[in-house]
Motif scaffolding. Structure first.
Motif, mmCIF file in Angstrom:
data_model
loop_
_atom_site.group_PDB
_atom_site.id
_atom_site.type_symbol
_atom_site.label_atom_id
_atom_site.label_comp_id
_atom_site.label_asym_id
_atom_site.label_seq_id
_atom_site.Cartn_x
_atom_site.Cartn_y
_atom_site.Cartn_z
ATOM 1 N N PHE A 200 14.366 2.067 -1.198
ATOM 2 C CA PHE A 200 13.613 1.168 -0.260
ATOM 3 C C PHE A 200 14.322 0.626 0.332
ATOM 4 O O PHE A 200 14.203 0.859 2.275
ATOM 5 C CB PHE A 200 12.024 0.029 -0.913
ATOM 6 C CG PHE A 200 11.751 -0.919 0.373
ATOM 7 C CD1 PHE A 200 10.539 -0.037 1.291
ATOM 8 C CD2 PHE A 200 11.911 -2.114 0.971
ATOM 9 C CE1 PHE A 200 9.610 -1.420 2.107
ATOM 10 C CE2 PHE A 200 11.330 -3.156 1.560
ATOM 11 C CZ PHE A 200 10.252 -2.293 2.267
ATOM 12 N N THR B 203 0.337 0.483 4.406
ATOM 13 C CA THR B 203 0.666 -0.520 3.523
ATOM 14 C C THR B 203 -0.785 -1.587 2.471
ATOM 15 O O THR B 203 -0.998 -1.533 1.491
ATOM 16 C CB THR B 203 1.315 -1.587 3.708
ATOM 17 O OG1 THR B 203 2.739 -0.967 4.261
ATOM 18 C CG2 THR B 203 1.794 -2.654 2.929
ATOM 19 N N SER C 159 14.742 0.953 4.371
ATOM 20 C CA SER C 159 14.395 -0.007 5.333
ATOM 21 C C SER C 159 15.497 -0.223 7.051
ATOM 22 O O SER C 159 15.052 -0.319 8.121
ATOM 23 C CB SER C 159 13.697 -1.100 5.159
ATOM 24 O OG SER C 159 14.718 -1.472 4.276
ATOM 25 N N LEU D 151 4.286 5.549 -0.308
ATOM 26 C CA LEU D 151 2.793 4.530 -0.468
ATOM 27 C C LEU D 151 1.462 5.449 -0.436
ATOM 28 O O LEU D 151 0.608 4.918 -0.077
ATOM 29 C CB LEU D 151 2.617 3.243 1.202
ATOM 30 C CG LEU D 151 3.600 2.786 1.500
ATOM 31 C CD1 LEU D 151 3.963 1.961 2.642
ATOM 32 C CD2 LEU D 151 2.935 1.209 0.852
ATOM 33 N N LEU E 227 8.220 6.887 3.727
ATOM 34 C CA LEU E 227 8.078 5.464 3.807
ATOM 35 C C LEU E 227 6.352 6.154 3.481
ATOM 36 O O LEU E 227 5.984 5.305 2.538
ATOM 37 C CB LEU E 227 8.307 4.390 4.655
ATOM 38 C CG LEU E 227 10.042 3.824 4.618
ATOM 39 C CD1 LEU E 227 9.800 2.804 5.758
ATOM 40 C CD2 LEU E 227 9.642 3.026 3.833
ATOM 41 N N TYR F 170 7.148 -4.558 2.875
ATOM 42 C CA TYR F 170 6.939 -3.283 3.691
ATOM 43 C C TYR F 170 5.763 -4.045 5.228
ATOM 44 O O TYR F 170 6.320 -3.827 5.859
ATOM 45 C CB TYR F 170 5.628 -2.435 3.022
ATOM 46 C CG TYR F 170 6.347 -1.249 2.312
ATOM 47 C CD1 TYR F 170 6.632 0.058 2.945
ATOM 48 C CD2 TYR F 170 6.288 -1.366 0.928
ATOM 49 C CE1 TYR F 170 6.745 0.978 2.558
ATOM 50 C CE2 TYR F 170 6.378 -0.462 0.653
ATOM 51 C CZ TYR F 170 6.813 0.776 0.631
ATOM 52 O OH TYR F 170 7.477 1.126 0.296
#
Lengths: 198, 104
Positions: A4, B52, A8, A45, A41, B11
């Motif tokens: 992550f 998210t 990011s 999720l 990403l 996030y």
């Protein structure tokens, strides 16, 4: 976790590259990297369908549209960018403004982390087992949310008609047949579209 | 929540950073194409937040909403680029500061 942070960092780096690139083509490249990383990403999720949509629609369609417009406009006689960029003059205020907004959001996020995020209201959570799969998404899209899905078609139709009206070619329409005398006596009922948009 | 997954707050913070990158781009750049791309950045930041929250609540309404945002972004990009093309054809400029035809 490490993945992550790497993702990011890459996301922010490509975003910064996008808004600071000197030429729009470089911006498109930065945005392409940004979209691909964002798709990864989404996969972390559990949003499989959105990851694919991100790649197909954004990286595939929208960025190609940008590239076509850049190619179209850059082929003109004049240089593409005239004059200095606005960033030196307004960059600092813009950065400060953005930083303030960012601080507000980060503060609320941190406070939510300390106080504890609110739990989902009763009856909203669900589908925990198959959550995020394409099948789950499809069932939700075509049963409970069928009307928004159909409205999407309307939105895209409006966009298509608008683009054709705006950027349709400038050449005059092909010559119409000579009007009959009986046509000239009548008032035209529908005005030509070209006159309305000029 | 699995162990390898970063906490949801990160996030959301990432989404906020990306959104304000888009804000800076819209305010500070003069090239309308880069302004449009910054708007796309903001759309994507909003989408990341929606996805998210969908994950946080295990509810795919956020996915549906992000899907709608994608279609609206596509329509916006198409119309925005058409406006850029028309403006360029009319005045041969590529500068949002110079676009003052509508000024009263």
């Amino acid at each position: 976790m490490i993945a992550f942070w790497l993702l990011s960092f890459a996301l922010i780096a490509t975003g910064v590259f996008t808004i600071t690139a000197s030429k729009p083509v470089y911006s498109v490249v930065g945005l392409l990297g940004n979209f691909v990383i964002l798709a990864i990403l989404y996969l972390t999720l559990n949003a499989e369908f959105l990851a694919v949509i991100q790649l197909v629609v954004y990286s595939g369609a929208i960025l190609i549209l940008f590239l076509f417009v850049i190619a179209l406009l850059s082929s003109g006689v004049k240089p593409f960018d005239i004059g200095p960029d606005r960033a030196p003059r307004i960059g600092v205020p813009a950065f400060v403004l953005a930083l303030i907004g960012l601080c507000v959001i980060v503060f609320s996020v941190v406070r939510a982390a300390v106080v504890g995020a609110p739990n989902a209201p009763e009856g909203i959570t669900g589908q925990a087992d198959a959550f995020g799969s394409v099948g789950d998404f499809g069932v939700a899209l075509f049963t409970k949310n069928l009307l928004p899905f159909e409205v999407t078609a309307l939105v895209l139709m409006v966009a298509v008609i608008g683009v054709v009206l705006l950027a349709g070619d400038e050449k005059p329409a092909p010559p119409r047949r000579k009007p009959h005398a009986r046509d000239l006596e009548r008032e035209p009922i529908v005005k030509p579209v070209e006159k309305l948009i000029r | 929540m699995t162990q390898w997954l970063a906490p949801m707050e990160s996030y959301i913070a990432l989404s906020a950073v990306m959104f304000f990158l888009g804000v800076v781009g819209v305010i500070a750049r003069r090239n309308p194409l880069i302004v449009l791309m910054s708007i796309e950045l903001m759309f994507n930041a909003a989408n990341l937040a929606l996805v998210t929250f969908a994950k946080l609540w295990a509810n795919n309404a956020g996915h549906i909403f992000a899907f709608l945002v994608v279609t609206v972004a596509a329509a916006e990009a198409a119309i925005g680029l058409a406006i850029v093309v028309v403006a360029f054809r009319r005045a041969q400029y590529v500068d949002v500061d110079e676009a003052s035809v509508l000024k009263g």
